[in-house]
Design an enzyme around this catalytic site. Structure first.
Site, short mmCIF file in Angstrom:
data_model
loop_
_atom_site.label_atom_id
_atom_site.label_comp_id
_atom_site.label_asym_id
_atom_site.label_seq_id
_atom_site.Cartn_x
_atom_site.Cartn_y
_atom_site.Cartn_z
N ILE A 169 -13.28 1.99 -2.35
CA ILE A 169 -14.65 2.58 -2.34
C ILE A 169 -14.86 3.57 -0.99
O ILE A 169 -14.48 3.30 0.11
CB ILE A 169 -15.50 1.31 -1.85
CG1 ILE A 169 -15.40 0.04 -2.96
CG2 ILE A 169 -17.00 1.82 -2.11
CD1 ILE A 169 -16.15 -1.06 -2.43
N VAL A 183 0.77 -1.25 0.16
CA VAL A 183 -0.10 0.08 0.00
C VAL A 183 0.89 1.28 -0.03
O VAL A 183 0.63 2.23 -0.87
CB VAL A 183 -1.05 -0.16 1.45
CG1 VAL A 183 -1.74 1.50 1.25
CG2 VAL A 183 -1.98 -1.18 1.02
N GLY A 238 -11.27 -0.87 1.02
CA GLY A 238 -10.19 -0.25 -0.15
C GLY A 238 -10.35 0.90 -0.60
O GLY A 238 -10.73 2.08 -0.08
N LYS A 298 -13.42 -4.75 9.70
CA LYS A 298 -14.19 -3.71 8.88
C LYS A 298 -15.64 -3.30 9.18
O LYS A 298 -16.04 -2.18 9.47
CB LYS A 298 -13.93 -3.90 7.48
CG LYS A 298 -12.71 -4.06 6.82
CD LYS A 298 -12.60 -4.68 5.55
CE LYS A 298 -11.04 -5.19 4.95
NZ LYS A 298 -11.18 -5.86 3.97
N GLY A 305 -2.35 -15.71 -5.68
CA GLY A 305 -2.14 -14.30 -4.95
C GLY A 305 -3.41 -13.72 -4.42
O GLY A 305 -3.41 -12.58 -3.95
N GLY A 360 -5.63 -4.23 -2.64
CA GLY A 360 -4.79 -3.93 -3.76
C GLY A 360 -3.82 -2.58 -3.47
O GLY A 360 -4.27 -1.81 -2.84
N LYS A 377 -7.31 -1.54 9.83
CA LYS A 377 -8.47 -2.00 10.37
C LYS A 377 -8.52 -2.38 11.71
O LYS A 377 -9.56 -2.07 12.60
CB LYS A 377 -9.41 -2.63 9.52
CG LYS A 377 -8.69 -3.98 9.11
CD LYS A 377 -8.68 -4.20 7.50
CE LYS A 377 -7.87 -3.39 6.68
NZ LYS A 377 -7.64 -3.88 5.24
N ASP A 394 -10.90 -10.41 9.43
CA ASP A 394 -10.84 -9.03 8.50
C ASP A 394 -11.89 -8.31 8.44
O ASP A 394 -12.16 -7.14 8.55
CB ASP A 394 -9.81 -9.41 7.32
CG ASP A 394 -9.91 -8.21 6.25
OD1 ASP A 394 -8.99 -7.44 6.67
OD2 ASP A 394 -10.56 -8.19 5.40
N ARG A 426 11.87 -0.33 8.40
CA ARG A 426 12.90 -1.32 9.12
C ARG A 426 14.12 -1.37 8.07
O ARG A 426 15.31 -1.35 8.48
CB ARG A 426 12.36 -2.83 9.14
CG ARG A 426 11.19 -2.61 10.33
CD ARG A 426 11.89 -2.98 11.50
NE ARG A 426 10.89 -2.76 12.61
CZ ARG A 426 10.79 -2.03 13.50
NH1 ARG A 426 11.92 -1.30 13.73
NH2 ARG A 426 9.94 -2.20 14.39
#
Lengths: 436, 436
Positions: A136, A14, A134, A205, A187, A302, A105, A201, A45
């Site tokens: 939206i 990101v 994401g 949200k 992926g 993404g 989140k 997850d 890091r």
């Protein structure tokens, strides 16, 4: 005017998107914001790796805290994830008077109350459009676009990994395990996919959306969370025959005595727009009293889609940072002194309808005993489908769709049905929502 | 703090919704805005009727201008429609230092430049979420949610009347005229439906979205506008056979040499989410470089859905009216000194693909001559469907789907094809967009 100076903490997918989008669209963004926005400091890091990944000229430092509190930084963007170090850095940035943008989140679903209170005390903004769905702009829609409304419920496909898996399971008639492997290969799923496939997850949200919709504090620990790992291809097929699709939904709904907050696989009518959201896409349906149903659709994850939300927050802060803090949009949509204390309902108090699949002995009176138990618990039946048993077969599948009922009543009915000698296997129960 | 005082001009369907929503949700709105919002003044021609329709206690006056400029009014809500008196009142309100909220798409699409300039000079806001797609917060999404992006195109179903008619035509296989009568009976179409069915209403809304997306001035007079009155059930059926649906779309797209701005019936793949938007609902798809595709769906008209947008604007203004005017969201998304002078392209410079239906003589060589003409103009063919002619029939239907081409090239090719002696009737041409 000198550009707003951003301290970017993190150098992953990101962060790379944020660096790229700010660079590529700097002219477009400046024309909108009236002022440049520039990443001047980066905290990571591994500095060599960060330099080569981000590919921008900035002051790189492995002292994350120094970036979070650097006197030249106006806005700190936290993109390292996790809830320990991230929390510490965000609170230090706030204490240093920085505005904060985060896509984290988990951090907000768990520690939001503390973080927003700290931000309020310092008169800074914590923006988090990227934390839900994401790219939206759903936080903005809920918090600003629908302010006229009493929001009734929200139902969202807010995890792309699980929606990809469910789409593939339906399209190809495959079971969960097979499709998960494919998703990992492509992926769409992490090597350790637990947070996604177990619904955690999505629950993070959902917790944030629920707080914003109803003006309650974030209460992740009160969310009911069920993933998709036990879902079978058989049930997806039966659902389809009955005109439904199965999606992993995050659902939050206002009831008379509290708020429902739950993530679980859900049958929804195939004709609803959200039932047709395929692959890794996200969509959120909001039901509100004045506007009715609205839906928001797009990429939920993404690099650049998430960066789109981070940068939109940067522009918002650039525009609003001179505004009187009391006149900014409240973090959780409602003024801090006007929050609701409506409790999150326990799962047996939730009202929903059900899909049941029973493996039953193929003999007279079975259906009558089962429907009798449902009637006893005041659960009314919407549809029944009994698979024709093959010749010589002694058992069959009985599918029942119910109308809305208290989940507690269903649990009692289920226990009784399961105890019947003619019920030959564990009953499959999936919740169902008409979403209208 | 005393409530923000609103002067409501108009007492029709939307005004009634605004009064109702502000009243019913006053607590919810106050908890969000941190301050009450109250209609204290009403301007309407027929005061008795306005009093009974709106049903709220306020200072009613038939002197609309007096309401627009009343010293006690903070925000003027203009809901009388039209572009003459409404313009005059809005400019007078601005001159008197009032913020303005309007649902008047025609007013802004035609006179927006003048109105926004006046507002800027006076340091007041003109908010217009309700002018496009009713309750869907699409203006906010475009103007604030997607600020990180270079927007590529927008395609929207932004007129409920025509979408209702097209949905019915497809579902029942009926022709336009029949369905229009039904729509009028059901209240989905006005007694004089011209503005809706000829695409003018959609073009007003599209003009506003285009300006916001690309940072160009509103230029309604440059929009290409085609309605649905000539659409035949036959073409809806053929489109369906080829995997497409026909919708009235407003499309605006950035090209190298300018901006496309056009409203016309359009074939879109049936599998796209927007192709499944039925009845009077609206939906807008936005394609942008960072976020990719996003879609916004909801009710595009009606009393409370439109009121939802009006009241959201009132809350925004309540929050932002103390902010430095230079730091507010610019009316057209881009700073006034950073607008683009990209021209609106003439229709023959537009790039799109096509559905063609030719009534041709059923004889050898016809297809070859027609495809030869297309090839001559560099128009490549995506699919061909030739109806099998019944025994003894001398003519048949030839359906051709093309790939993207310059509309100017297609016009030339069409003229040549139409002149062929084997083409027996006027060629039907409908534009097609893949929307991906």
């Amino acid at each position: 005017m000198k550009p707003m100076q951003v301290g970017l903490i993190g150098a992953g997918v990101v962060a790379t998107g944020v660096a790229k989008v700010l660079e590529r669209n700097q002219n477009e963004i400046m024309r909108r914001a009236g002022r440049g926005i520039q990443v001047t400091h980066v905290g990571a890091r591994n500095l060599d790796k960060a330099r080569s990944t981000l590919g921008i000229a900035a002051d790189y430092s492995s002292q994350l805290e120094a970036v979070a509190t650097h006197p030249d930084v106006d806005i700190v963007v936290e993109l390292i994830g996790g809830t320990t170090l991230a929390k510490d850095l965000v609170l230090k940035a706030i204490a240093a008077g920085k505005h904060v943008v985060t896509a984290n989140k988990a951090l907000l679903a768990v520690h939001g109350t503390e973080i927003f209170a700290a931000a309020r005390d310092k008169g800074v903004m914590v923006a988090f459009e990227a934390a839900v769905a994401g790219g939206i702009p759903i936080i903005k829609a809920l918090r600003e676009g629908l302010t006229a409304n009493r929001i009734e419920w929200i139902a969202g496909i807010i995890n792309g990994t699980t929606n990809f898996i469910l789409s593939e399971m339906r399209a190809k008639g495959l079971d969960f395990g097979v499709v998960l492997k494919e998703a990992q290969r492509l992926g769409y799923a992490e090597t350790d996919p637990t947070f996604d496939i177990e619904g955690v997850d999505a629950a993070h949200k959902l917790t944030i959306m629920s707080a914003i919709a109803f003006g309650t504090p974030v209460q992740f620990d009160r969310a009911h969370i069920e993933g998709i790992t036990k879902l079978q291809a058989t049930d997806i097929k039966y659902a389809e025959q009955l005109g439904y699709r199965i999606k992993l939904l995050g659902i939050t709904r206002r009831r008379d005595h509290g708020i429902e907050l739950r993530v679980h696989p859900t049958l929804i009518p195939a004709k609803r727009l959200i039932a047709n959201v395929e692959g890794a896409m996200n969509a959120v349906v909001v039901q509100a009293d004045a506007v009715g149903t609205t839906l928001y659709y797009g990429k939920g994850a993404g690099s650049e889609p998430t960066a789109s939300a981070v940068v939109a927050d940067l522009v918002d802060i650039t525009r609003l940072h001179t505004a009187d803090p009391d006149h900014r949009v409240p973090h959780l949509a409602f003024q801090p002194d006007a929050m609701s204390d409506a409790p999150i309902l326990a799962m047996d108090q939730v009202i929903t309808s059900f899909y049941l699949r029973l493996t039953v002995a193929d003999e007279a009176g079975v259906l009558s005993r089962i429907t009798g138990i449902l009637a006893e618990h005041d659960i009314s039946i919407d549809a029944v489908l009994q698979r024709e048993s093959a010749e010589g077969e002694r058992q069959t599948d009985l599918i029942i769709l119910t109308h809305d009922t208290l989940e507690g009543s269903m649990n009692k009915a289920l226990a009784q049905m399961q105890a019947l000698p003619t019920v030959l296997a564990p009953i499959v129960r999936i919740r169902k929502e008409e979403l209208a």
